[in-house]
Design a protein around this motif. Sequence first.
Motif, PDB file in Angstrom:
ATOM      1  N   PRO A  10       0.877  -0.992  -0.034  1.00 37.93           N
ATOM      2  CA  PRO A  10      -0.118   0.047   0.104  1.00 37.93           C
ATOM      3  C   PRO A  10       1.043   1.269   0.117  1.00 37.93           C
ATOM      4  O   PRO A  10       1.037   1.670   0.676  1.00 37.93           O
ATOM      5  CB  PRO A  10      -0.462   0.172   1.334  1.00 37.93           C
ATOM      6  N   LEU A  11       0.259   1.735  -1.141  1.00 42.47           N
ATOM      7  CA  LEU A  11       1.388   3.447  -0.423  1.00 42.47           C
ATOM      8  C   LEU A  11       1.176   3.929   0.565  1.00 42.47           C
ATOM      9  O   LEU A  11       2.140   4.858   1.445  1.00 42.47           O
ATOM     10  CB  LEU A  11       0.601   4.364  -1.794  1.00 42.47           C
ATOM     11  N   ARG A  12      -0.168   4.383   0.676  1.00 41.07           N
ATOM     12  CA  ARG A  12      -0.969   4.969   2.259  1.00 41.07           C
ATOM     13  C   ARG A  12      -1.069   3.917   3.272  1.00 41.07           C
ATOM     14  O   ARG A  12      -2.396   3.998   3.357  1.00 41.07           O
ATOM     15  CB  ARG A  12      -1.218   6.544   1.622  1.00 41.07           C
ATOM     16  N   PRO A  13      -0.402   3.190   3.970  1.00 42.79           N
ATOM     17  CA  PRO A  13      -0.961   2.459   4.837  1.00 42.79           C
ATOM     18  C   PRO A  13      -1.753   3.321   5.432  1.00 42.79           C
ATOM     19  O   PRO A  13      -1.550   3.882   6.393  1.00 42.79           O
ATOM     20  CB  PRO A  13      -0.550   1.152   5.444  1.00 42.79           C
ATOM     21  N   THR A  14      -2.926   2.142   6.064  1.00 43.36           N
ATOM     22  CA  THR A  14      -4.035   2.775   7.271  1.00 43.36           C
ATOM     23  C   THR A  14      -4.796   1.495   8.028  1.00 43.36           C
ATOM     24  O   THR A  14      -5.242   0.494   7.149  1.00 43.36           O
ATOM     25  CB  THR A  14      -4.699   4.109   6.367  1.00 43.36           C
ATOM     26  N   LEU A  15      -4.703   2.206   9.369  1.00 44.55           N
ATOM     27  CA  LEU A  15      -5.845   1.431  10.357  1.00 44.55           C
ATOM     28  C   LEU A  15      -7.350   1.575  10.037  1.00 44.55           C
ATOM     29  O   LEU A  15      -8.061   1.004  10.730  1.00 44.55           O
ATOM     30  CB  LEU A  15      -4.903   1.301  11.542  1.00 44.55           C
ATOM     31  N   GLU A  16      -7.561   2.549   9.433  1.00 45.89           N
ATOM     32  CA  GLU A  16      -9.330   2.986   9.358  1.00 45.89           C
ATOM     33  C   GLU A  16     -10.459   1.428   8.417  1.00 45.89           C
ATOM     34  O   GLU A  16     -11.196   1.771   9.332  1.00 45.89           O
ATOM     35  CB  GLU A  16      -9.274   3.861   8.101  1.00 45.89           C
TER      36      GLU A  16
END
Length: 87
Positions: free
Chosen positions: A50-56
Motif C-alpha cells: 500500500p502506498l499510504r497504509p491505514t488502519l481505518e
Amino acid sequence: MTLTKRRVWSQVAKHALLILLAFVAVFPLYWLVISSFKDAGEIYSATLLPLRPTLENYLYALREIPLLRMLGTSIVVSLSVMACQIV
C-alpha cells in the motif's frame, strides 16, 4: 548423466515445484492482508504494497460490526453443541 546427477536434478526440480506451489498457496493470504491496509481509493490498484497504509478499515469494522454479540452467540452455540454431545 550419472545416477547421482539425475537424482540431484530430480531433487532440484521437486524443490522448485514445491516452492512454486507454496508461493501460489500463500500469495492470496498476503494479498488479503496487504489489501486490508489500503484505503478505498487504492484498493483496486495492483501494487504489492500500500502506498499510504491505514488502519481505518479495521477501525470501521470494529465500529460497524457487533463483534461482542457475535462472540456471545458463538459461545452459546458451542456450549449447546457440547451439552448435546455429552448427553
